[in-house]
Design a protein around this motif. Structure first.
Motif, PDB file in Angstrom:
ATOM      1  N   GLY A   8       7.523   0.528   9.637  1.00 21.41           N
ATOM      2  CA  GLY A   8       6.515   0.964   8.686  1.00 21.41           C
ATOM      3  C   GLY A   8       5.661   2.099   9.219  1.00 21.41           C
ATOM      4  O   GLY A   8       5.244   2.985   8.463  1.00 21.41           O
ATOM      5  N   LEU A   9       5.402   2.094  10.529  1.00 22.00           N
ATOM      6  CA  LEU A   9       4.638   3.181  11.136  1.00 22.00           C
ATOM      7  C   LEU A   9       5.438   4.482  11.147  1.00 22.00           C
ATOM      8  O   LEU A   9       4.882   5.580  10.992  1.00 22.00           O
ATOM      9  N   ASP A  10       6.743   4.346  11.329  1.00 24.23           N
ATOM     10  CA  ASP A  10       7.596   5.538  11.429  1.00 24.23           C
ATOM     11  C   ASP A  10       7.838   6.191  10.072  1.00 24.23           C
ATOM     12  O   ASP A  10       7.940   7.431   9.968  1.00 24.23           O
ATOM     13  N   LYS A  11       7.923   5.351   9.032  1.00 23.98           N
ATOM     14  CA  LYS A  11       8.291   5.892   7.713  1.00 23.98           C
ATOM     15  C   LYS A  11       7.714   5.019   6.617  1.00 23.98           C
ATOM     16  O   LYS A  11       7.726   3.792   6.724  1.00 23.98           O
ATOM     17  N   ALA A  12       7.209   5.631   5.564  1.00 23.95           N
ATOM     18  CA  ALA A  12       6.650   4.868   4.441  1.00 23.95           C
ATOM     19  C   ALA A  12       7.720   3.982   3.818  1.00 23.95           C
ATOM     20  O   ALA A  12       8.893   4.371   3.701  1.00 23.95           O
ATOM     21  N   TYR A  13       7.299   2.807   3.429  1.00 15.48           N
ATOM     22  CA  TYR A  13       8.228   1.826   2.863  1.00 15.48           C
ATOM     23  C   TYR A  13       8.719   2.267   1.489  1.00 15.48           C
ATOM     24  O   TYR A  13       7.951   2.746   0.653  1.00 15.48           O
ATOM     25  N   GLU A  14      10.005   2.073   1.261  1.00 13.25           N
ATOM     26  CA  GLU A  14      10.603   2.298  -0.048  1.00 13.25           C
ATOM     27  C   GLU A  14      11.368   1.053  -0.425  1.00 13.25           C
ATOM     28  O   GLU A  14      12.179   0.562   0.367  1.00 13.25           O
ATOM     29  N   PRO A  15      11.109   0.483  -1.601  1.00 11.76           N
ATOM     30  CA  PRO A  15      11.835  -0.733  -1.994  1.00 11.76           C
ATOM     31  C   PRO A  15      13.325  -0.452  -2.099  1.00 11.76           C
ATOM     32  O   PRO A  15      13.723   0.686  -2.413  1.00 11.76           O
ATOM     33  N   PRO A  16      14.150  -1.465  -1.820  1.00 13.42           N
ATOM     34  CA  PRO A  16      15.605  -1.262  -1.909  1.00 13.42           C
ATOM     35  C   PRO A  16      16.010  -0.829  -3.310  1.00 13.42           C
ATOM     36  O   PRO A  16      15.435  -1.285  -4.308  1.00 13.42           O
TER      37      PRO A  16
ATOM     38  N   LEU B 237       0.826  -1.214   0.000  1.00  9.30           N
ATOM     39  CA  LEU B 237       0.000   0.000   0.000  1.00  9.30           C
ATOM     40  C   LEU B 237       0.857   1.259   0.000  1.00  9.30           C
ATOM     41  O   LEU B 237       0.499   2.269  -0.621  1.00  9.30           O
ATOM     42  N   ASP B 238       2.000   1.194   0.698  1.00  5.49           N
ATOM     43  CA  ASP B 238       2.925   2.333   0.643  1.00  5.49           C
ATOM     44  C   ASP B 238       3.431   2.550  -0.777  1.00  5.49           C
ATOM     45  O   ASP B 238       3.537   3.693  -1.256  1.00  5.49           O
TER      46      ASP B 238
END
Length: 546
Positions: free
Chosen positions: A532-540, A499-500
């Motif tokens: 995930g709560l602290d920061k939106a996920y970004e793929p490596p 979802l991010d």
């Protein structure tokens, strides 16, 4: 006719050490090792299913016992609110519960340990049916080492699927067992358990003896197999749990209150349920030996697709054939000579309408078997060879199946099937998503293991194949199908990341929070969800070429 004279039965005082039953005959001596040790250190829990080994030809490994491990697990559940049928239970159950409550009032440490245990119990409720929830703890108890540590004797992935979901319960029980001093409570009720075993002595002896006589073979026919009946007061007297784990068969019975005369009817002792499991103990090895002959009957599985019985019987012809034969023998041997044949015919029809379509065939076969000097081992092959598959298909096509069926008592757990999902995970980790997908889909199709775990693997395969929508769909299905906190926690984490990546941050935050709620006690899931709560996920980032 094959006749074995009824032998004598000898019972020693169980309080002084053990309960034994001995049957002697001119043809064979059957020794039922109904050992019920009560000495500290001798009966810490169910025994590990034994390896295949040579046993004396006259020895049948049939055991009647009590277990401090099962007692401890069930006592803990009672302290956490398991009250099913408490008012009709033996007084021992209420007495034990009262003693636990007194200990809790005396010790804040005991209260604290119970709080953690009950919180875990409440989070792992799988059904509104209290007895179905209890069943998974029975499965776990049969695989736990005895007190004081209550650790599984095998790896988590080798536990029965329902037990694997609650494997951490043992560690929580260890702390409660110590602080509530459950061992002293167990010791105070030794005589109660000894008395229960005395009530079962003659009915159990008669059931085994009569079954062996009817089948015309001694139970010692199968070496390396065990049949164990555990008695415990801390469950509902309306329930019986039976298990088959490989060569080991277990029946856990919760005795009803004793009658004033000291006797109890068959229904109160659950001897019908014990006999059903014992017949599986006798018949299952024959099915294994005649694998090819049974496989010939596989087309009959198409005839039971609409039947209301459990899915395993619709996908495994060996299970279906054995269950039909067991039910036919039960119906044929129920009651006495005065029992109306019309009642037996109705029972056969009821079994067929539930989906056990070969019950009529086997009923007619065992009627003829009764007049033959051959034992069941010699007759079994002919039973299978004489099945006319086309005829039985035509008969089954005319059956109006019932809307519901009686749940099967014996729960089967086949280790090779349990390892299917583990193998799928290993293939995925080794870079073989196609192989992992095939095994996970097979587990889904055959209803093997935790269906949520299989869906989770399919979701991971979709991730590996860069199929984001497919992964999202299967992660959602895994959440709906599983009770495993590991599956639930990681599925929510991965949904949050997807979802991010779709730039739906609000929905992603809901998933990360759900991950904390379902799997937050696991450090890896807790860390991933919090990140995930602290920061939106970004793929490596992809590595740049040199």
């Amino acid at each position: 006719m094959w006749v074995v004279p009824r032998g004598d039965i000898v019972i020693t005082n169980p309080v002084e050490g053990f309960l034994s039953l001995r049957l002697r005959s001119s043809y064979f001596a059957v020794l039922l090792g109904l050992l019920a040790p009560f000495c500290v250190g001798q009966n810490q829990g169910p025994q590990t299913p034994p390896p295949q080994k040579e046993l004396p030809q006259n020895q049948v490994p049939i055991t009647l016992d009590s277990s401090e491990t099962i007692f401890s697990v069930l006592t803990a559940l009672n302290a956490c609110g398991y009250d099913q049928d408490l008012t009709i239970s033996d007084a021992t159950r209420s007495n034990v519960r009262a003693e636990v409550q007194r200990k809790l009032q005396e010790s804040t440490e005991a209260q604290t340990s119970l709080g953690g245990l009950c919180e875990y119990y409440e989070k792992h409720v799988t059904s509104k049916d209290a007895n179905r929830n209890l069943s998974q703890y029975i499965s776990l108890a049969l695989y736990l080492d005895g007190p004081p540590h209550f650790m599984p004797r095998v790896k988590v992935e080798e536990l029965p699927p329902d037990a694997a979901l609650i494997a951490p319960f043992g560690a929580l029980l260890e702390h409660f067992y110590e602080k509530a001093n459950l061992h002293s409570i167990w010791e105070r009720h030794r005589n109660d358990y000894a008395g229960a075993m005395s009530r079962y002595h003659e009915p159990l002896a008669k059931m085994v003896f009569d079954t062996d006589i009817y089948l015309k073979q001694p139970s010692s026919q199968y070496l390396g197999r065990t049949f164990t009946i555990y008695l415990d007061f801390m469950g509902s007297p309306n329930e019986t749990d039976a298990r088959n784990y490989g060569s080991a068969y277990y029946v856990v019975v919760f005795p009803a209150p004793n009658t004033p005369s000291g006797a109890a009817p068959q229904s109160a002792l659950k001897m019908d349920q014990v006999r059903h499991t014992f017949l599986h103990y006798e018949m299952d090895p024959l099915a294994e030996k005649h694998y090819s002959a049974i496989k010939r009957l596989e087309p009959l599985l198409q005839s039971v697709k609409r039947a209301p019985m459990e899915e395993s019987f619709k996908t495994d012809i060996s299970l279906l054939v054995t269950e039909c034969l067991v039910r036919a023998i039960e119906i044929r041997t129920t009651g006495n000579k005065q029992t109306a044949e019309a009642m037996r015919t109705q029972a056969v029809d009821d079994a067929v309408k539930q989906g056990y379509i070969l019950t009529r065939y086997f009923y007619d076969a065992v009627v003829a078997f009764e007049k033959d000097p051959s034992g069941i081992r010699g007759a079994y092959g002919a039973f299978l060879d004489n099945v006319d598959v086309k005829k039985e298909e035509r008969v089954a096509a005319q059956v109006q199946f019932a809307s519901a069926s009686t749940p099967e008592l014996v729960r089967f757990s086949r280790p090779e099937e349990q390892r299917m999902l583990l193998t799928a995970e290993k293939r995925l980790a080794a870079g073989d998503p196609k192989g992992a997908q095939e095994l996970a889909q097979q587990a889904l199709d055959k209803k093997i293991g935790d269906q949520g775990r299989a869906l989770f693997i399919l979701a991971e395969v979709a991730v590996a194949n860069k199929n984001r929508d497919g992964a999202q769909d299967n992660f959602q299905k895994a959440i709906a199908a599983s009770q495993d906190p590991t599956v639930l926690g990681w599925a929510h984490v991965y949904l949050g990341r997807i979802l991010d990546m779709k730039e739906d941050r609000d929905a992603a935050l809901v998933e990360y929070q759900a991950a904390l709620n379902t799997g937050g006690h696991l450090p890896e899931i807790k860390a991933a969800a919090q990140k995930g709560l602290d920061k939106a996920y970004e793929p490596p980032a992809k590595p740049q070429p040199q």
